[in-house]
Design a protein around this motif. Structure first.
Motif, short mmCIF file in Angstrom:
data_model
loop_
_atom_site.label_atom_id
_atom_site.label_comp_id
_atom_site.label_asym_id
_atom_site.label_seq_id
_atom_site.Cartn_x
_atom_site.Cartn_y
_atom_site.Cartn_z
N LYS A 184 0.85 -1.19 0.00
CA LYS A 184 0.00 0.00 0.00
C LYS A 184 0.88 1.24 0.00
O LYS A 184 1.93 1.25 0.65
CB LYS A 184 -0.94 0.11 1.20
CG LYS A 184 -1.27 -0.94 1.95
CD LYS A 184 -2.32 -0.58 3.05
CE LYS A 184 -1.62 -0.51 4.37
NZ LYS A 184 -2.62 -0.53 5.47
N VAL A 185 0.43 2.24 -0.71
CA VAL A 185 1.15 3.51 -0.68
C VAL A 185 0.74 4.24 0.59
O VAL A 185 -0.45 4.34 0.90
CB VAL A 185 0.88 4.34 -1.94
CG1 VAL A 185 -0.57 4.77 -2.04
CG2 VAL A 185 1.80 5.56 -2.00
N ILE A 186 1.71 4.72 1.35
CA ILE A 186 1.41 5.47 2.57
C ILE A 186 2.06 6.84 2.55
O ILE A 186 1.94 7.61 3.51
CB ILE A 186 1.84 4.70 3.83
CG1 ILE A 186 3.34 4.44 3.83
CG2 ILE A 186 1.05 3.40 3.96
CD1 ILE A 186 3.86 3.87 5.16
N GLY A 187 2.74 7.16 1.44
CA GLY A 187 3.36 8.47 1.38
C GLY A 187 4.17 8.69 0.14
O GLY A 187 4.21 7.84 -0.77
N LEU A 188 4.84 9.81 0.10
CA LEU A 188 5.59 10.24 -1.07
C LEU A 188 6.81 11.01 -0.58
O LEU A 188 6.72 11.80 0.38
CB LEU A 188 4.70 11.15 -1.93
CG LEU A 188 5.16 11.55 -3.32
CD1 LEU A 188 5.16 10.33 -4.23
CD2 LEU A 188 4.23 12.62 -3.88
N LEU A 189 7.94 10.80 -1.21
CA LEU A 189 9.16 11.55 -0.93
C LEU A 189 9.46 12.43 -2.13
O LEU A 189 9.54 11.95 -3.26
CB LEU A 189 10.34 10.61 -0.67
CG LEU A 189 11.71 11.26 -0.46
CD1 LEU A 189 11.73 12.11 0.81
CD2 LEU A 189 12.81 10.21 -0.43
N VAL A 190 9.63 13.74 -1.88
CA VAL A 190 9.91 14.67 -2.98
C VAL A 190 11.12 15.52 -2.64
O VAL A 190 11.45 15.75 -1.47
CB VAL A 190 8.70 15.59 -3.28
CG1 VAL A 190 7.48 14.77 -3.66
CG2 VAL A 190 8.39 16.51 -2.11
N LEU A 191 11.78 15.98 -3.69
CA LEU A 191 12.89 16.92 -3.59
C LEU A 191 12.36 18.33 -3.77
O LEU A 191 11.63 18.61 -4.74
CB LEU A 191 13.94 16.62 -4.67
CG LEU A 191 15.06 17.65 -4.84
CD1 LEU A 191 16.06 17.54 -3.69
CD2 LEU A 191 15.77 17.45 -6.20
N ARG A 192 12.72 19.24 -2.86
CA ARG A 192 12.37 20.65 -3.03
C ARG A 192 13.39 21.27 -3.98
O ARG A 192 14.52 21.59 -3.59
CB ARG A 192 12.37 21.37 -1.68
CG ARG A 192 11.41 20.78 -0.65
CD ARG A 192 9.95 20.78 -1.11
NE ARG A 192 9.45 22.08 -1.44
CZ ARG A 192 8.76 22.85 -0.57
NH1 ARG A 192 8.53 22.42 0.66
NH2 ARG A 192 8.30 24.02 -0.94
N ARG A 193 12.99 21.43 -5.24
CA ARG A 193 13.90 21.87 -6.28
C ARG A 193 14.37 23.32 -6.09
O ARG A 193 15.36 23.75 -6.69
CB ARG A 193 13.24 21.74 -7.65
CG ARG A 193 12.79 20.34 -7.98
CD ARG A 193 11.93 20.30 -9.24
NE ARG A 193 12.66 20.71 -10.42
CZ ARG A 193 12.33 21.76 -11.17
NH1 ARG A 193 11.31 22.53 -10.84
NH2 ARG A 193 13.04 22.06 -12.24
N ASP A 194 13.65 24.09 -5.29
CA ASP A 194 13.96 25.51 -5.12
C ASP A 194 14.86 25.77 -3.92
O ASP A 194 15.03 26.91 -3.50
CB ASP A 194 12.66 26.31 -4.98
CG ASP A 194 11.77 25.79 -3.85
OD1 ASP A 194 12.02 24.68 -3.34
OD2 ASP A 194 10.80 26.49 -3.50
N ARG A 195 15.45 24.69 -3.37
CA ARG A 195 16.30 24.85 -2.20
C ARG A 195 17.66 24.19 -2.43
O ARG A 195 17.76 23.20 -3.14
CB ARG A 195 15.63 24.24 -0.96
CG ARG A 195 14.28 24.88 -0.65
CD ARG A 195 13.64 24.31 0.59
NE ARG A 195 12.31 24.89 0.80
CZ ARG A 195 11.51 24.58 1.82
NH1 ARG A 195 11.91 23.70 2.72
NH2 ARG A 195 10.32 25.17 1.93
N ASP A 196 18.69 24.75 -1.81
CA ASP A 196 20.04 24.22 -1.95
C ASP A 196 20.17 22.90 -1.21
O ASP A 196 19.52 22.67 -0.18
CB ASP A 196 21.07 25.21 -1.40
CG ASP A 196 21.15 26.49 -2.22
OD1 ASP A 196 20.86 26.42 -3.44
OD2 ASP A 196 21.48 27.54 -1.65
N TRP A 197 21.05 22.05 -1.73
CA TRP A 197 21.30 20.78 -1.06
C TRP A 197 22.21 21.01 0.15
O TRP A 197 23.24 21.66 0.07
CB TRP A 197 21.96 19.79 -2.02
CG TRP A 197 22.12 18.44 -1.39
CD1 TRP A 197 23.21 17.97 -0.72
CD2 TRP A 197 21.12 17.43 -1.32
NE1 TRP A 197 22.97 16.70 -0.24
CE2 TRP A 197 21.69 16.34 -0.59
CE3 TRP A 197 19.82 17.31 -1.80
CZ2 TRP A 197 20.99 15.16 -0.34
CZ3 TRP A 197 19.11 16.14 -1.55
CH2 TRP A 197 19.70 15.09 -0.83
N ASP A 198 21.79 20.47 1.28
CA ASP A 198 22.55 20.54 2.51
C ASP A 198 22.49 19.15 3.13
O ASP A 198 21.41 18.68 3.51
CB ASP A 198 21.95 21.59 3.45
CG ASP A 198 22.71 21.71 4.78
OD1 ASP A 198 23.59 20.87 5.04
OD2 ASP A 198 22.39 22.64 5.54
#
Length: 682
Positions: A184-198
């Motif tokens: 079952k799908v219980i969520g989603l992981l996304v990258l915030r493209r408008d923020r720098d990688w830290d």
């Protein structure tokens, strides 16, 4: 409304990430995505959030043709039609499930009129009839249009509705992975493209939800020769990594399109009979290459005219038919390395236009349209001035009255996608692919049926969610964290590996490999494929996918390179699934069908009779030998599932009988009773 207050959740040791909680997350801001979100609210489920990589991008908002078509049930005139007749038309495309066909037909009027009611200006006569015309693979006159940007009109009206309903939209989000627990799908992981990688505070957002409506479009990034608009990428790989089953993924539509800007050159662009010119890459050695193959100028002009009606490449029309034009263009660009242009300034061979040379269908049409002017550009402006104006207004600007227009045979639409049932449910509980992400079409489909399918699928998914899956996400944080550990860890590991590679001087960037993948797919898995080309492509792509952490660099200080790193992983995953499916298909020795020529050394050349020199005189002619697929596969469909991952990707492939059109059971008392009991959702 949705709980868009975020809280911090420790997912990995000493790593805290923002978490958003909602009943349903809709991924995508095209016409299918906005439809699903607005319908959810209308049906009583207002706990919904939309996420997207870029709100103003995507196919719905930026694609079209000279007269973009919407396909629906007949709603005008005296010509008979019915839901089941329309379902039969859709089902006849081959390899299509009958319950999807019936649902698309049954809801076509409902979803079409919903668009009319929210402001899409579909034409109607003074008595209110929504008049139509006949499109390809259409036995009636079910098609309608509001011009070149029908889908844009749809998405703008639906977006306005979503704004009025107050549905939150979070832009600049790249899908990284689905969060899955016990199928079952219980969520989603996304990258915030408008923020720098830290590394200590990575720009990742976790969304905890009960349902995901996946309106991400088709995998547009797969082909270099593509008419998908820039900014449309798709996100199918995340679904395949989560175990979602794909269906009919081998089936694409290819057709002639301009490259700059990307636009289908269908309809009037072909009916005015421009001439085709090819040159060397530097523009030297211009030749009317079609005349080399088809010296009968009246016959050539008639075939070009027919490309307006018969725009997608169709292998059935490659023998003494208009699709030979596509193959000749493909040979010039892909095999000979030349560039091809449409010339609207001059007629074929720069001779006066003689309608008497045309075959009756073409001559009658142009006569009735009053389009017998001497030059193609005069005929185009007379018949369809907006088609000429489009290239003046769309960047980069091209004046067809004075400039050549570069074209190629391009990928336009994926008829396959994720397998869905009649409520657009996938095999993964809570995951609803809609629009082009869903594999609801057959091998062939009527022009414009994709726009109808997107509205129907979105409506069906929203209704099912509102009535059957309205519960809040599980409050078991421990289970959610455990399920999220793997995807989050893989995301961090991928970026860290790419950063190390960059520091060590690895030159191949995520952008570079994306381009190499697209060029490989166009060369070996496009409208002309062979067993050798497909097998080699699949092996190469599988190796790239397995070796990805070791071969690609991405400077973590570059938002674009990090974003493209996740896009690359998605594209490689999808391409590996797709080429594996193509390899399975070609080794079934099933012949050629749809918009693809599968090379067959024992087959015949594309054309016969007076056109037998089209390919047979070429050094590369053997590539074009083929035989048509029989009808035995029409009643079956291919399904694919990514089984292995990491360094050992594998694809499981199976074939099954299509689901038939459900039996007619319309006795009112029975239907009414079931409806009272279930609310229409079973």
């Amino acid at each position: 409304m949705a709980n868009i207050e975020t809280h911090i959740l420790e997912v990995l040791e000493r790593l805290e990430l923002d978490v958003l909680t909602t009943n349903t997350v809709v991924v995508g801001t095209g016409s299918a995505g906005f439809c699903a979100a607005t319908r959810l609210v209308e049906f009583g489920q207002d706990d919904v959030v939309i996420v997207t990589d870029k709100t103003k991008a995507g196919t719905s908002r930026n694609a079209g043709s000279d007269k973009q078509t919407y396909y629906k049930l007949t709603l005008a005139g005296s010509e008979p039609d019915s839901v089941r007749e329309m379902a039969s038309t859709l089902f006849a495309g081959g390899a299509m499930d009958g319950d999807n066909a019936l649902a698309e037909a049954a809801l076509s009027a409902r979803t079409f009129l919903h668009l009319c009611d929210i402001g899409v200006p579909f034409p109607r006569n003074e008595y209110g009839e929504f008049v139509g015309y006949k499109t390809d693979h259409d036995p009636r006159q079910r098609a309608t249009s509001v011009g070149p940007y029908t889908s844009r009109s749809m998405v703008e009206a639906l977006e306005k509705k979503a704004q009025e309903q107050g549905i939150p939209v979070i832009s600049e989000c790249r899908v990284v992975d689905l969060i899955v627990d016990d199928d079952k799908v219980i969520g989603l992981l996304v990258l915030r493209r408008d923020r720098d990688w830290d590394a200590a505070n990575p720009p990742l957002l976790l969304i905890r939800c009960t349902n995901v409506v996946y309106a991400t479009g088709g995998p547009a990034m797969l082909y270099a020769n593509s008419v998908f608009p820039h900014g449309q990428w798709g996100a199918s790989g995340a679904g395949y990594r989560a175990g979602v089953v794909g269906k009919n993924v081998t089936e694409w539509q290819f057709g002639l399109a301009s490259l700059r800007p990307r636009w289908n050159v269908s309809g009037t662009y072909m009916q005015v009979v421009p001439r085709f010119i090819s040159t060397e890459p530097d523009g030297s050695d211009p030749r009317e290459f079609l005349l080399d193959a088809i010296p009968d100028r009246g016959r050539l002009a008639s075939l070009i005219f027919l490309k307006g009606y018969q725009w997608p490449f169709d292998i059935r029309k490659a023998r003494d038919g208009s699709s030979v034009i596509d193959l000749l263009v493909y040979r010039e660009t892909q095999l000979r390395g030349r560039r091809v242009y449409l010339d609207f300034m001059y007629n074929i061979a720069d001779e006066p236009f003689d309608p008497d040379q045309l075959e009756p269908e073409a001559r009658t049409y142009l006569e009735r349209a009053g389009a017998l002017q001497n030059s193609p550009i005069e005929r185009l402006i007379h018949m369809n001035r907006p088609a000429y104006d489009f290239y003046l207004e769309k960047g980069p600007r091209v004046d067809l009255a004075t400039e050549l227009l570069e074209v190629d045979v391009c990928a336009q639409h994926n008829n396959g996608g994720f397998a869905v049932d009649s409520w657009w449910r996938s095999n993964l509980e809570g995951f609803f692919p809609v629009g082009e992400a869903a594999g609801s079409h057959g091998v062939y489909r009527p022009g414009g049926s994709a726009l109808n399918s997107g509205q129907v699928g979105a409506t069906r998914a929203a209704e099912y969610i509102a009535k059957r899956r309205a519960q809040a996400p599980s409050e078991d944080s421990a289970s959610f964290v455990n399920a999220a550990r793997g995807p989050v860890g893989e995301a961090l590991g991928l970026v860290n590996a790419a950063a190390v590679n960059a520091a060590e001087g690895v030159e191949l960037t995520s952008l570079d490999l994306l381009q190499q993948l697209a060029e490989l797919m166009s060369a070996d898995a496009g409208p002309v494929r062979s067993a050798t080309s497909i097998d080699q492509a699949s092996v190469t792509i599988g190796q790239w996918l397995a070796d990805l952490p070791r071969i690609v660099s991405a400077d973590p200080d570059s938002r674009r390179l990090v974003d493209r790193l996740f896009l690359l992983r998605d594209a490689l995953t999808t391409a590996f699934v797709y080429t594996s499916a193509m390899s399975d298909f070609v080794h079934k020795d099933a012949g050629s069908r749809g918009s693809v020529l599968y090379s067959d050394p024992a087959g015949a050349f594309p054309v016969e009779g007076d056109l037998d020199q089209v390919v047979s005189a070429a050094d590369d002619s053997e590539l074009f030998r083929f035989r048509l697929s029989g009808t035995d596969l029409d009643s079956t469909t291919q399904e694919v599932r990514l089984a292995g991952s990491g360094e050992s990707p594998e694809v499981e492939i199976s074939w099954r009988d299509v689901r038939p059109i459900p039996a007619d059971d319309d006795f009112f008392e029975n239907v009414w009773r079931r409806y009272r009991e279930t609310g229409g959702v079973s």
